[in-house]
Write a protein that holds these residues in place. Structure first.
Motif, PDB file in Angstrom:
ATOM      1  N   LEU A 107       0.839  -1.199   0.000  1.00 55.38           N
ATOM      2  CA  LEU A 107       0.000   0.000   0.000  1.00 55.38           C
ATOM      3  C   LEU A 107       0.875   1.249   0.000  1.00 55.38           C
ATOM      4  CD1 LEU A 107      -2.729   1.400   0.257  1.00 55.38           C
ATOM      5  CD2 LEU A 107      -2.633   1.024   2.716  1.00 55.38           C
ATOM      6  N   LYS A 108       1.906   1.218   0.792  1.00 56.87           N
ATOM      7  CA  LYS A 108       2.827   2.353   0.851  1.00 56.87           C
ATOM      8  C   LYS A 108       3.439   2.617  -0.525  1.00 56.87           C
ATOM      9  CE  LYS A 108       7.101   2.905   1.300  1.00 56.87           C
ATOM     10  NZ  LYS A 108       8.385   3.573   1.531  1.00 56.87           N
ATOM     11  N   ILE A 126       0.821   4.172  -2.764  1.00 54.50           N
ATOM     12  CA  ILE A 126       0.583   5.600  -2.489  1.00 54.50           C
ATOM     13  C   ILE A 126       1.733   6.423  -3.072  1.00 54.50           C
ATOM     14  CG2 ILE A 126       0.337   7.349  -0.664  1.00 54.50           C
ATOM     15  CD1 ILE A 126      -0.912   5.180   1.120  1.00 54.50           C
ATOM     16  N   ASP A 127       2.943   5.935  -2.884  1.00 51.16           N
ATOM     17  CA  ASP A 127       4.130   6.634  -3.379  1.00 51.16           C
ATOM     18  C   ASP A 127       4.182   6.735  -4.899  1.00 51.16           C
ATOM     19  OD1 ASP A 127       5.797   7.675  -1.476  1.00 51.16           O
ATOM     20  OD2 ASP A 127       6.838   5.796  -1.062  1.00 51.16           O
ATOM     21  N   ASP A 181       0.036   9.128  -8.722  1.00 47.23           N
ATOM     22  CA  ASP A 181      -0.215  10.540  -8.403  1.00 47.23           C
ATOM     23  C   ASP A 181      -1.689  10.774  -8.087  1.00 47.23           C
ATOM     24  OD1 ASP A 181      -1.004  10.120 -10.959  1.00 47.23           O
ATOM     25  OD2 ASP A 181       0.244  11.667 -11.872  1.00 47.23           O
ATOM     26  N   THR A 182      -2.385   9.675  -7.816  1.00 48.32           N
ATOM     27  CA  THR A 182      -3.782   9.779  -7.377  1.00 48.32           C
ATOM     28  C   THR A 182      -3.891   9.093  -6.012  1.00 48.32           C
ATOM     29  OG1 THR A 182      -4.258   7.673  -8.400  1.00 48.32           O
ATOM     30  CG2 THR A 182      -4.677   9.629  -9.730  1.00 48.32           C
ATOM     31  N   THR A 183      -5.064   9.213  -5.388  1.00 50.06           N
ATOM     32  CA  THR A 183      -5.276   8.463  -4.156  1.00 50.06           C
ATOM     33  C   THR A 183      -5.616   7.015  -4.500  1.00 50.06           C
ATOM     34  OG1 THR A 183      -7.591   9.173  -4.178  1.00 50.06           O
ATOM     35  CG2 THR A 183      -6.089  10.417  -2.782  1.00 50.06           C
ATOM     36  N   ILE A 184      -5.384   6.135  -3.538  1.00 48.60           N
ATOM     37  CA  ILE A 184      -5.822   4.749  -3.697  1.00 48.60           C
ATOM     38  C   ILE A 184      -7.346   4.704  -3.518  1.00 48.60           C
ATOM     39  CG2 ILE A 184      -5.564   2.402  -2.796  1.00 48.60           C
ATOM     40  CD1 ILE A 184      -3.057   3.791  -4.201  1.00 48.60           C
ATOM     41  N   HIS A 185      -7.845   5.531  -2.632  1.00 48.26           N
ATOM     42  CA  HIS A 185      -9.302   5.717  -2.492  1.00 48.26           C
ATOM     43  C   HIS A 185      -9.863   6.066  -3.869  1.00 48.26           C
ATOM     44  CE1 HIS A 185     -13.046   7.851  -1.474  1.00 48.26           C
ATOM     45  NE2 HIS A 185     -13.028   7.171  -0.348  1.00 48.26           N
ATOM     46  N   VAL A 199      -9.335   0.564   2.163  1.00 50.49           N
ATOM     47  CA  VAL A 199      -8.828   1.913   1.995  1.00 50.49           C
ATOM     48  C   VAL A 199      -9.683   2.688   0.980  1.00 50.49           C
ATOM     49  CG1 VAL A 199      -6.816   3.066   0.974  1.00 50.49           C
ATOM     50  CG2 VAL A 199      -6.491   1.409   2.798  1.00 50.49           C
TER      51      VAL A 199
END
Ligand SMILES: NC(=O)c1ccc[n+]([C@@H]2O[C@H](COP(=O)([O-])OP(=O)(O)OC[C@H]3O[C@@H](n4cnc5c(N)ncnc54)[C@H](OP(=O)(O)O)[C@@H]3O)[C@@H](O)[C@H]2O)c1
Ligand SMILES: NC(=O)c1ccc[n+]([C@@H]2O[C@H](COP(=O)([O-])OP(=O)(O)OC[C@H]3O[C@@H](n4cnc5c(N)ncnc54)[C@H](OP(=O)(O)O)[C@@H]3O)[C@@H](O)[C@H]2O)c1
Ligand SMILES: NC(=O)c1ccc[n+]([C@@H]2O[C@H](COP(=O)([O-])OP(=O)(O)OC[C@H]3O[C@@H](n4cnc5c(N)ncnc54)[C@H](OP(=O)(O)O)[C@@H]3O)[C@@H](O)[C@H]2O)c1
Ligand SMILES: NC(=O)c1ccc[n+]([C@@H]2O[C@H](COP(=O)([O-])OP(=O)(O)OC[C@H]3O[C@@H](n4cnc5c(N)ncnc54)[C@H](OP(=O)(O)O)[C@@H]3O)[C@@H](O)[C@H]2O)c1
Lengths: 292, 292, 292, 292
Positions: free
Chosen positions: D137-138, D141-142, D145-149, D172
């Protein structure tokens, strides 16, 4: 509708595209290069646009400086928002900005144009809390040597950011305690399965927490509380400057305290842009509906 | 503290016990039998209690009728809250009731006693939304011939009850759409993974919904909307009388519409009592802290 | 493909429709009335169908009795599955049934037709666990006087039903403890945020539980365990006869113990039918793909 | 019980402490410094320990090399596991290792000592899937350039790691599609609210996915599938070498593909150590119970 976009940062590329996709005519200035040009995205000189037809102006997230200067992604040219230029727009033209300052407020008052601060809006703050919370989670995963799953996390504050952060850490499997002061927040936290505590109780709980996340813009992680921390925790402070942590004491005691600001634009610039675009589009449509 | 409880229904058994467990001296009248008597639960005649020491009076959820009569679980005796009796209490004595009426308000004003309506409080409404939502889920499971998992559920309203109901159905695996009017609610619903729609859009969505749950105390499930329903859905209306559904039209079109009121006390009387007790205890402690 | 459906209960109405919607030619016998007739649903006499073209036969969930008699929704006529009739189908014709018995197994062996027991399949058992869990939740809401939210629930067994039940009660806000015996189940339960215990530990935990839900088809809620129950809990036993509870002792001690069987068909007959239809459709397509 | 720990990495500090806390006598060799020494943690020369009393030996996660050499955190000394030394232990002494090789297997066979590979165990693999999923997940996210949500995430494989990863991304707020091949997995995924697809369907879905996470140790993200990707997605491949992605093609097409291995030890070394300790402790107790 005709929207004039004056400068902005990388997030605005998304805004421009979103408005264009939804049928707005978008005049932009202050961009060296624009994404796959669409017929309704027009790179325009400030003087050459059909100003009397402009229904809305969008300024950068930071608005202008005290001289009316506008931040751009392009370096060759300086852009100013002036009273003279603004007067060329029709009376119903609305100025949208992230945040305002005295210069902008005065200008708007004098030209009798409506000034809308997007970043003061509840909806934008809540949408933005999503990338903020994700970025916080990323920092938490990085900075701890345990999993967040099973960790004891104290979230301080249960406002727009606090609610999203608390829920995200809860969903990931943390054991979440939230410090709040409204009895309604206590009730909602109970419903959500988290443990509500009062600010007074923070000190007593401090010793067993692995992670503290602050969202309150006031000094809440005080010397007394930091003194009680036992598990060598990580503090992530999200509150805008100066934050809510006694950073000095944290440093003295060797407790890792991170003041993490401007997160949405950093970890999820595209989403951050889409959020601004989405809220703006909604407002433009309301404006359009009202003007009919 | 000394609390005098005047009447009440089955839920008050829990309240009495909770107060006693937390060290209050509880005088009660209007109960035929009391739970395992503890030394600090005293069945007392209204006239025989040490009135000048009483810090708080608790009335039933419904308060009194317009003559001051108080509902009891005991049938042999009629109990009235009178001005004369009230004047015997000390000045700082607070009157707690579920809801108030003119009689109570006048009485409180004249005797200069503070009157607190528990059921107007946000926290109590949110705690109560938990048994309300569960009872609604039970009705939904009963009244549909499909599972709620995978069903398309429209929740109307996103207030204290609406939020809990929407989340519960979401957690159970339903596909939840929520009708709301605040843009902040749209943002929060997005964060929560549910689909927000405006009240205007309800009509367009009506055709694909399996279940409608209304929490808005205004006519929102209108004839137009009911006319668009296709899947022979179930409507559960939680809003207090007269509800928010055009029940007449629903009946005419053969659509099952259930007006489900007073749910917490019905499906989870014990929890409902604990909720009242918990909030009252919190208030009594605040009262105590202030009086020091 | 051509499918012949011989009898069945209310759930089969859904099966018939689903197969027809997906282009199967469906011959049915044993139904007084059929839903909005579609061209590819044919109410057919057993003798009049083009038997040599039939690719699959579907029997009721219970299969046949020991004489080959098939349960129907229609009362006027008795239907038997006979060897003679079966021999008329093509060799590749597959017999689908819920469960089988000796009669069916012998018949299939002698006619060299493949016999498939739908209810022995993992996928069907898992799909069916969804209505089973929901019905269990409904019973739990009904039979307790508290909310499930916040209740202490012991789920016994972590198989196909146990997993779904445990998760559902967890999602609803219960505090869920699961008795399991595989160390992999302990690990998965930890990941899911529930508390795993061994069967040996059940006795020690029994005193604090509000609700017991058994899914293990063996005597697991023993006299010893029941003796330790303190909170006047409710036991819901889902395991097929004779269940896993010492019902005799529970009754003697005045503990409410409910043996709840056949739940999917009861609370969600339509979903239960769709589940059978969905799995059957999947198998028919595999059969079709293989036969090419 | 007496346990002899031969070498190991940073994770073993946690193991040593956990065993000691639970009353084991722990002899260790190969550590320069040990945590706050407890009386039952004994830094011991291989030759000086009371070998005949040793009930269990713990080797590093990687076991030994083909010469019996054991990895240590200390650099001054080389440690070997030899037949001679092993023969000094009592017959019931069990050898625990992360993974085994021929050297170890031969040694165990010849000395008739039981050899247990911790990393082959289901429970350890499931516990380890938690830090693995969080680290994934980390990375997600890294690297986006969007949210995982709100992102569309394809998880490939639904084994021990796949299940945890899929659920974490779902929690998430991602829209999760899982490629699986067992019909029981399709059913479980449906229950969990995720979208199951077959491996054949991956190609058709590839165009709309923002993120691919592979957990299958076989070539599953093939050239054909990569060719269909449209949204410039990120691929995170967790499968052990060589992974399940055609990395060559991904690179050629400019698609970011990350082969992320050894995650638990990297992002959450402390948790990774606790997991090993927890499983080992469980096994030691079983061993103890059996030996009685
Ligand atoms: N780091 C980032 O990238 C990032 C992103 C977004 C926002 N932020 C910052 O995060 C902070 C929170 O934003 P928000 O949108 O969540 O604001 P908000 O909705 O106003 O929430 C603030 C919370 O703080 C509580 N609070 C305020 N003053 C308090 C005090 N003196 N004592 C105790 N509690 C107090 C409020 O409690 P009540 O509800 O009881 O009033 C509320 O729960 C702001 O500083 C904002 O600028 C940072
Ligand atoms: N059946 C039961 O057992 C039971 C139990 C508890 C409560 N109730 C009843 O349920 C109802 C809701 O209670 P609550 O505590 O959730 O109240 P609440 O917090 O005030 O929420 C009411 C909601 O209705 C919306 N609303 C009000 N008027 C509206 C209108 N004209 N058009 C559109 N939306 C409107 C509000 O929208 P905004 O947020 O945009 O203002 C709000 O979201 C009440 O009637 C209450 O008495 C019933
Ligand atoms: N009431 C209803 O409407 C309804 C609906 C569906 C099913 N059912 C019934 O529910 C029961 C469970 O069905 P299922 O599909 O979940 O079966 P399953 O997948 O086989 O699960 C059975 C569980 O019981 C455990 N178990 C079996 N024998 C045990 C023993 N002697 N001691 C301890 N644990 C034992 C198994 O543990 P391991 O995993 O460790 O082997 C497994 O977790 C069956 O009796 C079934 O007929 C009832
Ligand atoms: N990156 C890291 O830090 C890390 C951490 C832990 C594990 N791993 C690695 O991750 C991988 C998965 O581990 P695990 O514990 O989840 O293993 P697992 O439980 O065996 O799961 C493997 C999954 O792959 C599927 N699969 C295997 N071969 C397949 C094929 N040819 N086609 C389609 N599906 C296939 C299996 O499907 P069925 O269930 O249908 O058989 C199963 O769902 C391993 O390579 C492991 O070494 C990496």
């Amino acid at each position: 509708m005709n929207v004039f976009i004056l400068g902005g940062d990388a997030r605005y590329i998304e805004v421009i595209q979103l408005l264009a996709e939804h049928g707005m005519m978008v005049y932009v200035t202050g961009y060296d290069s624009l994404p796959q040009s669409k017929p309704n995205i027009i790179a325009s000189d400030m003087e050459k646009a059909p100003m009397e037809k402009i229904d809305a102006i969008l300024l950068p997230v930071q608005g202008t400086d005290q001289d009316g200067k506008v931040e751009t992604m392009e370096t060759r040219q300086e852009i100013y928002l002036t009273e003279k230029w603004l007067r060329k727009t029709s009376n119903h033209c609305v100025i949208y900005t992230g945040v305002a300052n005295e210069y902008l407020e005065t200008l708007a008052a004098e030209t009798k144009r409506q000034l809308v601060c997007l970043f003061h809006r509840d909806d934008l703050a809540i949408y933005n809390s999503i990338p903020t919370a994700e970025a916080t989670l990323k920092i938490a995963i990085d900075e701890t040597d345990t999993t967040i799953h099973g960790a004891k996390v104290a979230v301080i504050g249960f406002g727009r950011v606090g609610q999203t952060v608390a829920r995200l850490f809860y969903q990931v499997g943390a054991n979440v305690t939230v410090a709040a002061r409204k009895s309604a927040h206590f009730a909602r936290l109970t419903e959500l399965g988290m443990t509500p505590i009062s600010f007074d109780e923070l000190e007593a709980f401090a010793g067993e927490m692995d992670l503290f996340i602050n969202t309150v813009p006031a000094l809440v992680i005080t010397e007394n509380i930091i003194n009680k921390m036992k598990k060598d925790p990580v503090i992530i402070d999200l509150a805008s400057k100066p934050g809510g942590t006694d950073f000095h004491i944290a440093e003295k005691l060797g407790i890792k305290a991170i003041h993490a600001l401007g997160l949405p634009g950093k970890t999820a610039p595209k989403t951050a842009g889409q959020i601004i675009g989405k809220v703006l589009l909604h407002l433009l449509r309301e404006q359009q509906a009202e003007s009919r």
